[in-house]
Design an enzyme around this catalytic site. Sequence first.
Site, PDB file in Angstrom:
ATOM      1  CB  SER A   1      13.518   5.177   8.939  1.00 51.47           C
ATOM      2  OG  SER A   1      12.471   5.751   9.668  1.00 51.47           O
TER       3      SER A   1
ATOM      4  CB  SER B   1      12.720   5.533  12.966  1.00 47.73           C
ATOM      5  OG  SER B   1      12.840   4.528  11.979  1.00 47.73           O
TER       6      SER B   1
ATOM      7  CE  LYS C   1      15.007   1.649  12.692  1.00 47.01           C
ATOM      8  NZ  LYS C   1      14.352   2.240  11.505  1.00 47.01           N
TER       9      LYS C   1
HETATM   10  N1  GLN Z   1       9.211   9.344   9.652  1.00 49.97           N
HETATM   11  C1  GLN Z   1       8.454   8.411   8.866  1.00 49.97           C
HETATM   12  C2  GLN Z   1       7.364   7.803   9.704  1.00 49.97           C
HETATM   13  O1  GLN Z   1       7.301   8.163  10.840  1.00 49.97           O
HETATM   14  C3  GLN Z   1       9.356   7.377   8.339  1.00 49.97           C
HETATM   15  C4  GLN Z   1       9.673   6.322   9.306  1.00 49.97           C
HETATM   16  C5  GLN Z   1      10.382   5.195   8.669  1.00 49.97           C
HETATM   17  O2  GLN Z   1      10.925   5.340   7.574  1.00 49.97           O
HETATM   18  N2  GLN Z   1      10.376   4.067   9.333  1.00 49.97           N
HETATM   19  O3  GLN Z   1       6.588   6.985   9.262  1.00 49.97           O
END
Ligand code: GLN
Length: 486
Positions: A176, A152, A77
């Site tokens: 994410s 994400s 990532k």
């Molecule tokens: N969707 C969650 C957020 O926007 C989780 C994102 C993540 O796990 N990095 O914070």
Amino acid sequence: MKRRGAFEVAEMVREGKWSARSVVMEALSRIDAVEGSVHAFLHVDREGALRRAEEIDRAVAEGRDPGPLAGVPVAVKDNISVEGMPLTCGSRILEGYVAPYDATVVRRLREAGAIIIGKTNLDEFAMGSSTEYSAYGPTRNPWDLSRIPGGSSGGSGAAVASGEVPLALGSDTGGSVRCPASFTGVYGLKPSYGLVSRYGLVEFSNSIEVVGALASTSRDLSLLFSVIRNSSSPDPLDQTSVFAPLQDIGGIEGMEFGLLIQTLGKGVDPEVESATYRFADEMKDMGGKVEEVSLPEMGLALPAYYLLVCAEASSNLATYDGIRYGMPALLDARNWNEAFSTVRGKGFGPEVKRRVMMGSFELSSGYYDAYYLKALKVRTLIKRDFDRAFGRYDVLVTPTSPTLPFRKGERTMDPVAMYMSDLCTLAAPLAGIPALSLTCGFVDDLPVGLQLMGPPFGEPTILRVAHAYEQKAGHWRRQAEGDWEK
Ligand code: GLN
């Protein structure tokens, strides 16, 4: 096309039956065939991967063992540092920045013989649930290109699901890794907080986030986890890293499962709910005991999570001022404030700005006690809820996401709807416990994800359950296919 898992690839390369070079060539041609439709990668390092493959092949020829991931292509990532590769975090503000060092997890991958093939797309600074908040364009779900792959770490999920790579790294703050694993029909593990070093992971919400693993089978997931975790001591480069013996309570026979009622019912797609109950029945058939359990504070996880991550983000992202990284500050600015606001105004997208503003607000004098401090207290209550539940149950079960993968554009204009995607996954990171997403069925050719949560350092138990279920259900055999697949 037959896709080979990491385990199989490494075995063949180590035995000299297949060269790492041909493994890499195959991965690159797969990437060429699907990237135009899927867009999982932000950067592919062809030469680097081939060079590394030659080193692995030489080691094998000389009788040395390159390690448990010998010749396995891994995607990383793009918020994790890989020396010599771009590191954008999906943001314009870091465009052109090249990482000068390897994250600890990347170093461990290399030491295990893995080949880092490139960097995957993500929501800007890992803030989002659909990979649509990337400044470099969205990633598409290989199961249905009109849908999002989750986020994400959507690039990592899509890269594994479309057979570009057998393994990928992601990061998980509120879901994410698990959300894209669920939406792309692969396995995703969010380890216990501290068990995997965060050195080299770009900080968004450092008291909550972890580096996680994605793979197409539970065996590959365990393999990747065993390589990246602290296996004998904490990482001296990450002050929050820990080493702890892992707990494994053995087979499904007699195992106690708690089905979390707060994550079922209202607001959950009926198909997702019935797939979850079917999983529970399967566990009973295999000798497990399943009961419904209530975690009363679960409903507070979403507001507490967003207050905490926004506060931490506003502080962590203060470092992007155009001076140290990426976008240079405008030399013709009249003063520093003008330079900073120009760079940050242009460099950050709307979701990042929203969070920095919310975080700055709640940390300001007069609001700190009312919001930030209260959210910290709620976090403790949630942790206690989990401690109580794990006094009684070995594994807690929920859907990974309340819905099936949604359509592109469906939630981008409604931040709260986007936040709701993580309803089931936000609580585990607040408590620091391990959680895993697996595929528990399909609805209209779209995968349905199921989440298993274990007590701190209980990874082996949830991996074991995932493996036992996989052997029985065999969903892993079904692969994303479409017109995009040449
Ligand atoms: N969707 C969650 C957020 O926007 C989780 C994102 C993540 O796990 N990095 O914070």
